[in-house]
Structures are given as structure tokens and as C-alpha cells.
Design a protein around this motif. Sequence first.
Motif, PDB file in Angstrom:
ATOM      1  N   ALA A  52       0.824  -1.212   0.000  1.00  0.00           N
ATOM      2  CA  ALA A  52       0.000   0.000   0.000  1.00  0.00           C
ATOM      3  C   ALA A  52       0.853   1.255   0.000  1.00  0.00           C
ATOM      4  O   ALA A  52       0.468   2.280  -0.572  1.00  0.00           O
ATOM      5  CB  ALA A  52      -0.939  -0.006   1.208  1.00  0.00           C
ATOM      6  N   LEU A  53       2.017   1.186   0.616  1.00  0.00           N
ATOM      7  CA  LEU A  53       2.928   2.329   0.663  1.00  0.00           C
ATOM      8  C   LEU A  53       3.795   2.424  -0.592  1.00  0.00           C
ATOM      9  O   LEU A  53       4.516   3.401  -0.783  1.00  0.00           O
ATOM     10  CB  LEU A  53       3.820   2.243   1.904  1.00  0.00           C
ATOM     11  N   GLY A  54       3.748   1.393  -1.442  1.00  0.00           N
ATOM     12  CA  GLY A  54       4.538   1.399  -2.673  1.00  0.00           C
ATOM     13  C   GLY A  54       6.013   1.146  -2.464  1.00  0.00           C
ATOM     14  O   GLY A  54       6.843   1.542  -3.287  1.00  0.00           O
ATOM     15  N   VAL A  55       6.366   0.481  -1.363  1.00  0.00           N
ATOM     16  CA  VAL A  55       7.779   0.252  -1.057  1.00  0.00           C
ATOM     17  C   VAL A  55       8.134  -1.227  -0.918  1.00  0.00           C
ATOM     18  O   VAL A  55       9.237  -1.560  -0.513  1.00  0.00           O
ATOM     19  CB  VAL A  55       8.202   1.010   0.227  1.00  0.00           C
ATOM     20  N   ALA A  56       7.216  -2.110  -1.258  1.00  0.00           N
ATOM     21  CA  ALA A  56       7.460  -3.553  -1.080  1.00  0.00           C
ATOM     22  C   ALA A  56       8.720  -4.014  -1.805  1.00  0.00           C
ATOM     23  O   ALA A  56       9.427  -4.901  -1.316  1.00  0.00           O
ATOM     24  CB  ALA A  56       6.252  -4.351  -1.537  1.00  0.00           C
ATOM     25  N   HIS A  57       9.025  -3.416  -2.942  1.00  0.00           N
ATOM     26  CA  HIS A  57      10.204  -3.818  -3.717  1.00  0.00           C
ATOM     27  C   HIS A  57      11.517  -3.562  -2.975  1.00  0.00           C
ATOM     28  O   HIS A  57      12.549  -4.123  -3.330  1.00  0.00           O
ATOM     29  CB  HIS A  57      10.223  -3.090  -5.065  1.00  0.00           C
ATOM     30  N   ARG A  58      11.493  -2.756  -1.943  1.00  0.00           N
ATOM     31  CA  ARG A  58      12.704  -2.451  -1.177  1.00  0.00           C
ATOM     32  C   ARG A  58      12.970  -3.462  -0.067  1.00  0.00           C
ATOM     33  O   ARG A  58      13.989  -3.379   0.608  1.00  0.00           O
ATOM     34  CB  ARG A  58      12.593  -1.070  -0.543  1.00  0.00           C
ATOM     35  N   TYR A  59      12.036  -4.369   0.139  1.00  0.00           N
ATOM     36  CA  TYR A  59      12.138  -5.306   1.255  1.00  0.00           C
ATOM     37  C   TYR A  59      12.296  -6.731   0.746  1.00  0.00           C
ATOM     38  O   TYR A  59      12.371  -6.980  -0.438  1.00  0.00           O
ATOM     39  CB  TYR A  59      10.911  -5.153   2.172  1.00  0.00           C
ATOM     40  N   ALA A  60      12.311  -7.659   1.654  1.00  0.00           N
ATOM     41  CA  ALA A  60      12.508  -9.066   1.333  1.00  0.00           C
ATOM     42  C   ALA A  60      11.349  -9.615   0.493  1.00  0.00           C
ATOM     43  O   ALA A  60      10.287  -9.001   0.394  1.00  0.00           O
ATOM     44  CB  ALA A  60      12.620  -9.859   2.635  1.00  0.00           C
ATOM     45  N   GLU A  61      11.579 -10.769  -0.069  1.00  0.00           N
ATOM     46  CA  GLU A  61      10.548 -11.470  -0.828  1.00  0.00           C
ATOM     47  C   GLU A  61       9.343 -11.741   0.079  1.00  0.00           C
ATOM     48  O   GLU A  61       9.473 -11.829   1.292  1.00  0.00           O
ATOM     49  CB  GLU A  61      11.103 -12.802  -1.343  1.00  0.00           C
ATOM     50  N   ALA A  62       8.180 -11.914  -0.538  1.00  0.00           N
ATOM     51  CA  ALA A  62       6.937 -12.146   0.210  1.00  0.00           C
ATOM     52  C   ALA A  62       7.047 -13.355   1.130  1.00  0.00           C
ATOM     53  O   ALA A  62       6.555 -13.326   2.263  1.00  0.00           O
ATOM     54  CB  ALA A  62       5.763 -12.301  -0.749  1.00  0.00           C
ATOM     55  N   ALA A  63       7.708 -14.412   0.690  1.00  0.00           N
ATOM     56  CA  ALA A  63       7.847 -15.614   1.514  1.00  0.00           C
ATOM     57  C   ALA A  63       8.638 -15.323   2.791  1.00  0.00           C
ATOM     58  O   ALA A  63       8.306 -15.823   3.861  1.00  0.00           O
ATOM     59  CB  ALA A  63       8.530 -16.729   0.722  1.00  0.00           C
ATOM     60  N   GLU A  64       9.667 -14.501   2.662  1.00  0.00           N
ATOM     61  CA  GLU A  64      10.451 -14.153   3.846  1.00  0.00           C
ATOM     62  C   GLU A  64       9.676 -13.212   4.764  1.00  0.00           C
ATOM     63  O   GLU A  64       9.716 -13.337   5.976  1.00  0.00           O
ATOM     64  CB  GLU A  64      11.788 -13.532   3.458  1.00  0.00           C
ATOM     65  N   LEU A  65       8.949 -12.267   4.182  1.00  0.00           N
ATOM     66  CA  LEU A  65       8.115 -11.372   4.984  1.00  0.00           C
ATOM     67  C   LEU A  65       7.043 -12.148   5.744  1.00  0.00           C
ATOM     68  O   LEU A  65       6.662 -11.771   6.848  1.00  0.00           O
ATOM     69  CB  LEU A  65       7.451 -10.304   4.107  1.00  0.00           C
ATOM     70  N   ALA A  66       6.578 -13.238   5.155  1.00  0.00           N
ATOM     71  CA  ALA A  66       5.553 -14.059   5.807  1.00  0.00           C
ATOM     72  C   ALA A  66       6.087 -14.700   7.085  1.00  0.00           C
ATOM     73  O   ALA A  66       5.300 -15.055   7.973  1.00  0.00           O
ATOM     74  CB  ALA A  66       5.041 -15.123   4.845  1.00  0.00           C
ATOM     75  N   ARG A  67       7.395 -14.821   7.211  1.00  0.00           N
ATOM     76  CA  ARG A  67       7.996 -15.385   8.435  1.00  0.00           C
ATOM     77  C   ARG A  67       7.937 -14.405   9.596  1.00  0.00           C
ATOM     78  O   ARG A  67       8.077 -14.790  10.748  1.00  0.00           O
ATOM     79  CB  ARG A  67       9.441 -15.783   8.164  1.00  0.00           C
ATOM     80  N   ALA A  68       7.728 -13.135   9.291  1.00  0.00           N
ATOM     81  CA  ALA A  68       7.648 -12.115  10.348  1.00  0.00           C
ATOM     82  C   ALA A  68       6.292 -12.189  11.035  1.00  0.00           C
ATOM     83  O   ALA A  68       5.258 -12.355  10.393  1.00  0.00           O
ATOM     84  CB  ALA A  68       7.849 -10.731   9.755  1.00  0.00           C
ATOM     85  N   GLN A  69       6.308 -12.074  12.345  1.00  0.00           N
ATOM     86  CA  GLN A  69       5.070 -12.004  13.122  1.00  0.00           C
ATOM     87  C   GLN A  69       4.797 -10.519  13.353  1.00  0.00           C
ATOM     88  O   GLN A  69       5.386  -9.900  14.235  1.00  0.00           O
ATOM     89  CB  GLN A  69       5.228 -12.738  14.441  1.00  0.00           C
ATOM     90  N   TYR A  70       3.919  -9.954  12.533  1.00  0.00           N
ATOM     91  CA  TYR A  70       3.629  -8.521  12.556  1.00  0.00           C
ATOM     92  C   TYR A  70       2.325  -8.272  13.302  1.00  0.00           C
ATOM     93  O   TYR A  70       1.349  -8.993  13.111  1.00  0.00           O
ATOM     94  CB  TYR A  70       3.516  -8.000  11.124  1.00  0.00           C
ATOM     95  N   ARG A  71       2.330  -7.233  14.152  1.00  0.00           N
ATOM     96  CA  ARG A  71       1.118  -6.850  14.880  1.00  0.00           C
ATOM     97  C   ARG A  71       1.006  -5.331  14.901  1.00  0.00           C
ATOM     98  O   ARG A  71       1.907  -4.638  15.363  1.00  0.00           O
ATOM     99  CB  ARG A  71       1.153  -7.389  16.304  1.00  0.00           C
ATOM    100  N   PHE A  72      -0.094  -4.820  14.383  1.00  0.00           N
ATOM    101  CA  PHE A  72      -0.390  -3.393  14.444  1.00  0.00           C
ATOM    102  C   PHE A  72      -0.748  -3.039  15.884  1.00  0.00           C
ATOM    103  O   PHE A  72      -1.456  -3.773  16.561  1.00  0.00           O
ATOM    104  CB  PHE A  72      -1.575  -3.088  13.514  1.00  0.00           C
TER     105      PHE A  72
END
Length: 126
Positions: free
Chosen positions: A61-81
Motif C-alpha cells: 500500500a505504501l509502494g515500497v514492497a520492492h525495497r524489502y525481502a521477498e513475500a515468503a520471507e516477509l511471511a515469516r515475520a510475526q507482525y502486529r499493528f
Amino acid sequence: MSDRWMLVKKTGPWFGFGLPQLRAIGSGGIPLSASEVTRYRLPADLGGEVGAYGLSGLLEALGVAHRYAEAAELARAQYRFVDYYAPKKLIDYVAVTPLPLPEEARTFLTAHAKTYTPVTFGEEDG
């Protein structure tokens, strides 16, 4: 602060970790990043929907996903708003991720954990 280390790779990220991560390494487990609330100023206001996003969705949504890890690696993160302050575009969140330490560092830290005595200061005693 005591019992803190920094691992700096020659090329790549830096990893800060503490006693809980050292103990996980020493017992053969996977060390996880610390789980403190982080505050970050977003580059754009996503409005009231900001709390509905997962980590990958937020970066997209912020248009910055390309600057971070692949989606599979991001899925390993436990994210909480946690919270969002719209006037200043400040988001509070917690993201816990496995620390991908190099094997050479894991070997050294496993041995180090077996002999390490936690640091204490006089004023911390009884």
C-alpha cells in the motif's frame, strides 16, 4: 543496558540481540528478534485502514514492497499493528522475525552461550 551484542556482516544487515536470543542459540533454537513496540513515520497517510493490513499489504500500500525481502520471507515475520496517529502519520507496531545469523556466528555463539555469565551491576543486587 547489559547482555547485548551486535553482529555485523561484512556485506549485509546488522543484527542486534540480547540474552534471550543468546540462550535460544545456545539451546539449538532459532533466535527471534526482540518484540518491542516500534514507532515509524509513514511516507503516506493510509487512513483508518492502516490497522487492517498485514506486513506485506502495508508495504504494498505504501509502494515500497520492492525495497524489502521477498513475500515468503516477509511471511515469516510475526507482525502486529498497535496504534496509528494520523496527523503525523505515526504507526506503532511489533514485528518479530527469525534472525538469519551466519553459520559461523551461530557456531561461535553456541559455544559462547555455554560459558557466558549474565552481566549484573551492584545496584541490581537485592
